[in-house]
Scaffold this motif. Structure first.
Motif, PDB file in Angstrom:
ATOM      1  N   SER A 265       0.849  -1.190   0.000  1.00  0.00           N
ATOM      2  CA  SER A 265       0.000   0.000   0.000  1.00  0.00           C
ATOM      3  C   SER A 265       0.883   1.238   0.000  1.00  0.00           C
ATOM      4  O   SER A 265       2.062   1.175   0.385  1.00  0.00           O
ATOM      5  CB  SER A 265      -0.925   0.043   1.224  1.00  0.00           C
ATOM      6  OG  SER A 265      -0.235   0.440   2.394  1.00  0.00           O
ATOM      7  N   VAL A 266       0.315   2.351  -0.435  1.00  0.00           N
ATOM      8  CA  VAL A 266       1.076   3.601  -0.485  1.00  0.00           C
ATOM      9  C   VAL A 266       1.510   4.018   0.915  1.00  0.00           C
ATOM     10  O   VAL A 266       2.658   4.402   1.143  1.00  0.00           O
ATOM     11  CB  VAL A 266       0.230   4.715  -1.140  1.00  0.00           C
ATOM     12  CG1 VAL A 266       0.970   6.055  -1.077  1.00  0.00           C
ATOM     13  CG2 VAL A 266      -0.089   4.357  -2.592  1.00  0.00           C
ATOM     14  N   LYS A 267       0.604   3.948   1.876  1.00  0.00           N
ATOM     15  CA  LYS A 267       0.923   4.382   3.243  1.00  0.00           C
ATOM     16  C   LYS A 267       2.054   3.543   3.839  1.00  0.00           C
ATOM     17  O   LYS A 267       3.003   4.087   4.428  1.00  0.00           O
ATOM     18  CB  LYS A 267      -0.310   4.298   4.135  1.00  0.00           C
ATOM     19  CG  LYS A 267      -0.091   4.862   5.540  1.00  0.00           C
ATOM     20  CD  LYS A 267      -1.349   4.811   6.357  1.00  0.00           C
ATOM     21  CE  LYS A 267      -1.176   5.557   7.677  1.00  0.00           C
ATOM     22  NZ  LYS A 267      -0.030   5.072   8.462  1.00  0.00           N
ATOM     23  N   LYS A 268       1.962   2.219   3.698  1.00  0.00           N
ATOM     24  CA  LYS A 268       3.004   1.356   4.243  1.00  0.00           C
ATOM     25  C   LYS A 268       4.336   1.588   3.535  1.00  0.00           C
ATOM     26  O   LYS A 268       5.397   1.521   4.161  1.00  0.00           O
ATOM     27  CB  LYS A 268       2.589  -0.108   4.126  1.00  0.00           C
ATOM     28  CG  LYS A 268       1.448  -0.505   5.053  1.00  0.00           C
ATOM     29  CD  LYS A 268       1.063  -1.957   4.854  1.00  0.00           C
ATOM     30  CE  LYS A 268      -0.087  -2.356   5.773  1.00  0.00           C
ATOM     31  NZ  LYS A 268      -0.498  -3.771   5.546  1.00  0.00           N
ATOM     32  N   ALA A 269       4.267   1.864   2.248  1.00  0.00           N
ATOM     33  CA  ALA A 269       5.495   2.133   1.496  1.00  0.00           C
ATOM     34  C   ALA A 269       6.153   3.430   1.970  1.00  0.00           C
ATOM     35  O   ALA A 269       7.373   3.498   2.145  1.00  0.00           O
ATOM     36  CB  ALA A 269       5.183   2.205   0.006  1.00  0.00           C
ATOM     37  N   ILE A 270       5.350   4.465   2.188  1.00  0.00           N
ATOM     38  CA  ILE A 270       5.882   5.737   2.675  1.00  0.00           C
ATOM     39  C   ILE A 270       6.490   5.568   4.057  1.00  0.00           C
ATOM     40  O   ILE A 270       7.615   6.022   4.328  1.00  0.00           O
ATOM     41  CB  ILE A 270       4.781   6.813   2.704  1.00  0.00           C
ATOM     42  CG1 ILE A 270       4.352   7.175   1.284  1.00  0.00           C
ATOM     43  CG2 ILE A 270       5.257   8.064   3.440  1.00  0.00           C
ATOM     44  CD1 ILE A 270       3.152   8.100   1.219  1.00  0.00           C
ATOM     45  N   ASP A 271       5.766   4.889   4.940  1.00  0.00           N
ATOM     46  CA  ASP A 271       6.265   4.674   6.301  1.00  0.00           C
ATOM     47  C   ASP A 271       7.543   3.842   6.286  1.00  0.00           C
ATOM     48  O   ASP A 271       8.506   4.146   7.005  1.00  0.00           O
ATOM     49  CB  ASP A 271       5.198   3.980   7.155  1.00  0.00           C
ATOM     50  CG  ASP A 271       3.994   4.868   7.415  1.00  0.00           C
ATOM     51  OD1 ASP A 271       4.111   6.091   7.217  1.00  0.00           O
ATOM     52  OD2 ASP A 271       2.934   4.330   7.808  1.00  0.00           O
ATOM     53  N   GLY A 272       7.556   2.782   5.473  1.00  0.00           N
ATOM     54  CA  GLY A 272       8.737   1.927   5.396  1.00  0.00           C
ATOM     55  C   GLY A 272       9.933   2.651   4.824  1.00  0.00           C
ATOM     56  O   GLY A 272      11.063   2.497   5.310  1.00  0.00           O
ATOM     57  N   TYR A 273       9.711   3.427   3.807  1.00  0.00           N
ATOM     58  CA  TYR A 273      10.800   4.185   3.176  1.00  0.00           C
ATOM     59  C   TYR A 273      11.374   5.210   4.149  1.00  0.00           C
ATOM     60  O   TYR A 273      12.609   5.306   4.311  1.00  0.00           O
ATOM     61  CB  TYR A 273      10.278   4.883   1.935  1.00  0.00           C
ATOM     62  CG  TYR A 273      11.319   5.700   1.198  1.00  0.00           C
ATOM     63  CD1 TYR A 273      12.192   5.104   0.305  1.00  0.00           C
ATOM     64  CD2 TYR A 273      11.416   7.069   1.414  1.00  0.00           C
ATOM     65  CE1 TYR A 273      13.156   5.846  -0.362  1.00  0.00           C
ATOM     66  CE2 TYR A 273      12.360   7.831   0.747  1.00  0.00           C
ATOM     67  CZ  TYR A 273      13.237   7.209  -0.150  1.00  0.00           C
ATOM     68  OH  TYR A 273      14.191   7.963  -0.805  1.00  0.00           O
ATOM     69  N   ASN A 274      10.516   5.960   4.821  1.00  0.00           N
ATOM     70  CA  ASN A 274      10.991   6.975   5.775  1.00  0.00           C
ATOM     71  C   ASN A 274      11.728   6.337   6.947  1.00  0.00           C
ATOM     72  O   ASN A 274      12.721   6.877   7.444  1.00  0.00           O
ATOM     73  CB  ASN A 274       9.810   7.801   6.269  1.00  0.00           C
ATOM     74  CG  ASN A 274       9.268   8.726   5.196  1.00  0.00           C
ATOM     75  OD1 ASN A 274       9.996   9.127   4.284  1.00  0.00           O
ATOM     76  ND2 ASN A 274       7.989   9.097   5.311  1.00  0.00           N
ATOM     77  N   LYS A 275      11.247   5.179   7.387  1.00  0.00           N
ATOM     78  CA  LYS A 275      11.914   4.488   8.495  1.00  0.00           C
ATOM     79  C   LYS A 275      13.304   4.044   8.084  1.00  0.00           C
ATOM     80  O   LYS A 275      14.269   4.170   8.872  1.00  0.00           O
ATOM     81  CB  LYS A 275      11.072   3.279   8.931  1.00  0.00           C
ATOM     82  CG  LYS A 275      11.659   2.520  10.113  1.00  0.00           C
ATOM     83  CD  LYS A 275      10.737   1.371  10.527  1.00  0.00           C
ATOM     84  CE  LYS A 275      11.319   0.603  11.707  1.00  0.00           C
ATOM     85  NZ  LYS A 275      10.434  -0.514  12.113  1.00  0.00           N
ATOM     86  N   SER A 276      13.449   3.522   6.875  1.00  0.00           N
ATOM     87  CA  SER A 276      14.765   3.061   6.416  1.00  0.00           C
ATOM     88  C   SER A 276      15.725   4.219   6.249  1.00  0.00           C
ATOM     89  O   SER A 276      16.935   4.064   6.466  1.00  0.00           O
ATOM     90  CB  SER A 276      14.612   2.312   5.085  1.00  0.00           C
ATOM     91  OG  SER A 276      14.173   3.181   4.059  1.00  0.00           O
ATOM     92  N   ARG A 277      15.200   5.380   5.899  1.00  0.00           N
ATOM     93  CA  ARG A 277      16.065   6.570   5.734  1.00  0.00           C
ATOM     94  C   ARG A 277      16.577   7.071   7.076  1.00  0.00           C
ATOM     95  O   ARG A 277      17.658   7.671   7.153  1.00  0.00           O
ATOM     96  CB  ARG A 277      15.296   7.674   5.038  1.00  0.00           C
ATOM     97  CG  ARG A 277      14.947   7.403   3.580  1.00  0.00           C
ATOM     98  CD  ARG A 277      16.210   7.413   2.714  1.00  0.00           C
ATOM     99  NE  ARG A 277      16.843   8.708   2.711  1.00  0.00           N
ATOM    100  CZ  ARG A 277      16.569   9.657   1.818  1.00  0.00           C
ATOM    101  NH1 ARG A 277      15.677   9.429   0.853  1.00  0.00           N
ATOM    102  NH2 ARG A 277      17.184  10.822   1.887  1.00  0.00           N
ATOM    103  N   ARG A 278      15.775   6.841   8.134  1.00  0.00           N
ATOM    104  CA  ARG A 278      16.188   7.322   9.446  1.00  0.00           C
ATOM    105  C   ARG A 278      17.205   6.408  10.120  1.00  0.00           C
ATOM    106  O   ARG A 278      17.892   6.799  11.071  1.00  0.00           O
ATOM    107  CB  ARG A 278      14.958   7.454  10.370  1.00  0.00           C
ATOM    108  CG  ARG A 278      14.009   8.583   9.981  1.00  0.00           C
ATOM    109  CD  ARG A 278      13.005   8.862  11.083  1.00  0.00           C
ATOM    110  NE  ARG A 278      12.137   7.716  11.331  1.00  0.00           N
ATOM    111  CZ  ARG A 278      10.963   7.528  10.743  1.00  0.00           C
ATOM    112  NH1 ARG A 278      10.514   8.420   9.865  1.00  0.00           N
ATOM    113  NH2 ARG A 278      10.235   6.475  11.016  1.00  0.00           N
ATOM    114  N   GLN A 279      17.266   5.158   9.656  1.00  0.00           N
ATOM    115  CA  GLN A 279      18.170   4.197  10.290  1.00  0.00           C
ATOM    116  C   GLN A 279      19.609   4.364   9.810  1.00  0.00           C
ATOM    117  O   GLN A 279      19.895   4.883   8.767  1.00  0.00           O
ATOM    118  CB  GLN A 279      17.682   2.772   9.971  1.00  0.00           C
ATOM    119  CG  GLN A 279      16.363   2.433  10.655  1.00  0.00           C
ATOM    120  CD  GLN A 279      15.826   1.077  10.290  1.00  0.00           C
ATOM    121  OE1 GLN A 279      16.257   0.471   9.296  1.00  0.00           O
ATOM    122  NE2 GLN A 279      14.869   0.566  11.063  1.00  0.00           N
TER     123      GLN A 279
END
Length: 279
Positions: A265-279
């Protein structure tokens, strides 16, 4: 004649202001229907305060796990089922969150079921099968405001402490007196006398759109103005989601689509992408 035996014609059953429809040209027919349809917007606008009052109370219950049930017969019932069935693919919610019940069951979606709407007990029996609770909401949809199936269900639900509302097109109707939060969209006589699939049905559909769209937004199923929780059921929706991610995350098309497919889903993709960028 005594008052008891008098028959008062409701607005939805009042004679059309148009005469001899069969003698009208096609251009005149469709222009006249369009002129009548223009009155629907005004009627719904006047009902906005009633619509708001009901939605605000539904939001509180849904945030605690409550569900929304529609009760209707004929056109009204079909509109409720339609609205409920469109929410899972559009907003990614389970089909148990908003449930449409129609007098006569699913077969009544395609064919009229004789006398089904005249049973005042059936709706409550159907609601009990869903283990309805005080966190839930029941909205009765009845253009005339007199449908026994709907009124009986609303009356019993309210008696059991459940939030109730209704959508009707007659003022001071039976169902409005039973429901806690009535919505009255007075669209006037129909183009064809008594055919409430016309203006009344359009008004009901508009109000249902308002109710569930607002609920989904307030429940976090929309980001900005995008359907970020939509189900990816076909190529068109995958392409739409891909472009959402390209715009939101400044990604190229291939990367955005891979991300979308991976997360679902778009929401899960956005959340997952932002989380990976913060790590």
């Amino acid at each position: 004649m005594s008052d008891k035996n008098k028959f008062t014609l409701s607005i939805t059953e009042s004679p059309s202001r148009f005469k001899d429809l069969e003698k009208m040209e096609v251009a005149d027919l469709i222009r006249s229907i369009n002129e009548e349809d223009a009155k629907v917007h005004i009627a719904v606008k006047e009902a906005l305060p009633q619509i708001e009052q009901l939605i605000v109370r539904i939001i509180d219950r849904m945030k605690q796990g409550g569900r929304l049930f529609y009760l209707g017969a004929g056109t009204s019932g079909r509109l409720g089922v339609l609205d409920a069935s469109e929410l899972p693919p559009t907003f990614g919610v389970p089909d148990t969150l908003v449930i449409g019940l129609i007098a006569g069951g699913d077969v009544a979606l395609r064919k009229a079921v004789e006398d089904a709407e005249d049973d005042p007990h059936m709706a409550w029996e159907e609601l009990k099968k869903y283990n309805i609770s005080k966190l839930d909401t029941v909205i009765g949809i009845a253009a005339s405001g007199t449908t026994p199936y709907v009124i009986g269900g609303i009356r019993k639900a309210r008696k059991n402490g459940i939030l109730t509302g209704c959508i009707t097109c007659n003022p001071d109707s039976d169902i409005a007196r039973v429901a806690e939060f009535p919505i009255e969209a007075i669209v006037g006589p129909e183009f064809i006398t008594g055919s409430t699939r016309l203006k009344a049905g359009t008004a009901q559909k508009m109000i249902l759109n308002m109710i569930t769209t607002t609920l989904m937004i307030k429940l976090g199923k929309v980001k900005g103005n995008k359907m970020v929780n939509m189900q990816l059921n076909n190529r068109k929706l995958i392409n739409r989601g891909t472009h959402m991610l390209m715009e939101e995350l400044s990604l190229d098309q291939e990367t955005a689509q891979d991300l979308l497919i991976r997360y679902g889903s778009v929401k899960k993709a956005i959340d997952g992408y932002n989380k990976s960028r913060r790590q």
